[in-house]
Design an enzyme around this catalytic site. Structure first.
Site, PDB file in Angstrom:
ATOM      1  N   CYS B 119       0.847  -1.199  -0.023  1.00 18.50           N
ATOM      2  CA  CYS B 119      -0.042   0.133   0.029  1.00 18.50           C
ATOM      3  C   CYS B 119       0.835   1.329   0.047  1.00 18.50           C
ATOM      4  O   CYS B 119       1.421   1.577   0.901  1.00 18.50           O
ATOM      5  CB  CYS B 119      -0.767   0.070   1.076  1.00 18.50           C
ATOM      6  N   CYS B 122      -0.627   4.432   2.211  1.00 17.82           N
ATOM      7  CA  CYS B 122      -1.064   4.202   3.542  1.00 17.82           C
ATOM      8  C   CYS B 122      -0.252   2.844   4.176  1.00 17.82           C
ATOM      9  O   CYS B 122       0.634   2.667   4.135  1.00 17.82           O
ATOM     10  CB  CYS B 122      -2.212   4.585   4.111  1.00 17.82           C
ATOM     11  N   SER B 123      -1.205   2.017   4.583  1.00 16.04           N
ATOM     12  CA  SER B 123      -0.982   0.864   5.061  1.00 16.04           C
ATOM     13  C   SER B 123      -1.903  -0.006   5.006  1.00 16.04           C
ATOM     14  O   SER B 123      -2.163  -1.110   6.029  1.00 16.04           O
ATOM     15  CB  SER B 123      -0.623   0.986   6.512  1.00 16.04           C
ATOM     16  N   CYS B 124      -2.685  -0.145   4.018  1.00 10.53           N
ATOM     17  CA  CYS B 124      -3.691  -1.116   3.753  1.00 10.53           C
ATOM     18  C   CYS B 124      -3.257  -2.448   3.525  1.00 10.53           C
ATOM     19  O   CYS B 124      -2.478  -2.847   3.052  1.00 10.53           O
ATOM     20  CB  CYS B 124      -4.557  -0.788   2.466  1.00 10.53           C
TER      21      CYS B 124
END
Lengths: 217, 218
Positions: B119, B122-124
């Site tokens: 991702c 962000c941090s999906c």
């Protein structure tokens, strides 16, 4: 917005550096920052896209110099003030001027919220603008608001790999403009289209993009 | 590469904040503590819910869930077909569902195709099957390089792909979450689901690793 969060394709950050032990949290404050973010989010005053946009507005130099849960903390403080749950004065002093009219979310309701997840997919017969196999170009847009089209694909051409169906449009939802439901697709880009002729032609990058990000190519 | 990081120190935390009060970045531990007591005092959060959330994601939801999904797919061809067609529904059959996993797409590694998930924005990450992401997954080096230098990243994790292998990098930019179905290691024909699940590493379900070889018993 073109913030420091949009990292795809940047260079110079060094090796990935996995940790040998990998604790889920590295300090008690990370546990609390994580849980506070979910618990405050469960009050329903903002959506996940607004939550991401709040973190993305952390000034770029600060974003890159701070850790992951510091990004979360920055975003949470920003949203609490912007959505009127906490005043700037209360945040600065740590003292509550008044009790909130809202009720906190208890464990039972919280576990149901976690189990149910978010309502991002929309039941809709809205027609798709594109279909699998079709060539598309990503619009070269640089909005100041939230966007999920990373810089490295803007202006580039790809092929629709599949149609995920109708979803809340994150760019609109994150910028306080409502859900604007539309189709979300997987778009396949050949690595040389993104990174130039030296890129490996056997590499592809697949990016989820919505109708409003795309034009026929 | 290797020019190093910028260390702006306090000048990166200037007075342009619209709600912070000092020129120096305050210790996040102190800020979080103050914020928690403020939100509890205002009646906005229930401390018991905070403890519940921490326990849930620190000790109850983790990559063992995903490993069971993979082991089932390795042993049950009909399940594997459902998993690749409608990942989220097939995963729900094993009881895993919820936040950050509302729509999961499972992509299959084969001798000809290797998949890698990132991702960049962000941090999906698919929480119900893998838990919370490790630090490196959320870090600038991984997020920046996975799309422009994926084979270099894989090499750092000890995975050397043959030149003939197609590498597919999935950048998780929507609410759809991706999970990799790694290749079943050779020499595992006689193993049951639980033993197979032991071979499925978290890294293999992100695509930065391969499933483990079975231990040779003497």
């Amino acid at each position: 917005m073109n913030g420091a969060h949009d990292l795809g394709g940047m260079q110079g950050f060094g090796p990935v550096g996995a940790e040998p032990d990998e604790p889920v949290f590295h300090a008690e404050w990370e546990r609390r920052a994580f849980a506070l973010t979910l618990a405050a989010g469960a009050l329903g005053k903002w959506n996940i896209d607004q939550s991401r946009y709040a973190r993305e507005r952390q000034p770029p130099a600060e974003y890159l110099a701070t850790s992951y849960y510091e990004h979360w903390l920055y975003g949470l403080e920003k949203l609490l003030v912007e959505k009127g749950l906490v005043t700037a004065e209360e945040l600065a002093t740590g003292k509550a001027a008044a009790r909130s009219d809202l009720s906190p979310v208890g464990i039972t309701q919280m576990s149901e919220i976690i189990r149910r997840g978010g309502a991002h997919r929309i039941a809709s017969d809205l027609p798709a603008r594109f279909s699998a196999g079709q060539k598309v170009a990503v619009r070269n847009r640089h909005p100041l608001g939230h966007t999920r089209a990373p810089r490295y694909v803007r202006g580039r051409q790809g092929v629709i790999d599949r149609d995920h169906g109708v979803f809340v449009f994150a760019d609109s939802s994150g910028s306080d403009q409502g859900p604007k439901p539309q189709h979300c697709y997987v778009v396949r880009f050949a690595a040389p289209e993104l990174w130039g002729p030296e890129a490996n032609p056997r590499d592809v990058v697949l990016v989820d993009l919505w109708d409003d990000h795309l034009d026929p190519a | 590469m290797g020019e190093g990081h910028h260390h702006h120190g306090s000048q990166a935390h200037g007075e342009d904040h619209d709600h912070h009060h000092s020129d120096v970045p305050s210790d996040p531990a102190l800020r979080v503590k103050a914020l928690e007591s403020l939100l509890v005092e205002k009646g906005l959060v229930d401390p018991a819910s905070l403890d519940y959330l921490i326990d849930l994601y620190e000790t109850r939801i983790g990559p063992r869930n995903g490993a069971r999904v993979v082991a089932r797919a390795w042993t049950d061809p009909a399940y594997k077909a459902r998993l690749l067609a409608k990942g989220g529904l097939a995963i729900k059959e094993l009881g895993y569902e919820g936040r950050q996993g509302e729509d999961i797409v499972v992509v299959e590694n084969t001798p000809a195709v290797h998949n890698l998930v990132v991702c960049t924005l962000c941090s999906c990450y698919p929480w119900p099957v893998l838990g919370l992401p490790p630090v490196w997954y959320k870090s600038a080096p991984y997020r920046s390089r996975a799309v422009i230098d994926p084979r270099g990243v894989l090499r750092e994790f000890g995975v050397e792909l043959g030149g003939e292998v197609e590498l597919r990098v999935w950048d998780s930019t929507s609410e759809v979450r991706y999970m990799v179905l790694p290749q079943r290691p050779p020499g595992t024909e006689g193993l049951g689901e639980e033993s197979l699940a032991d071979l499925v590493t978290r890294d293999s379900m992100i695509g930065v690793g391969l499933a483990l070889a079975p231990k040779v018993t003497a």
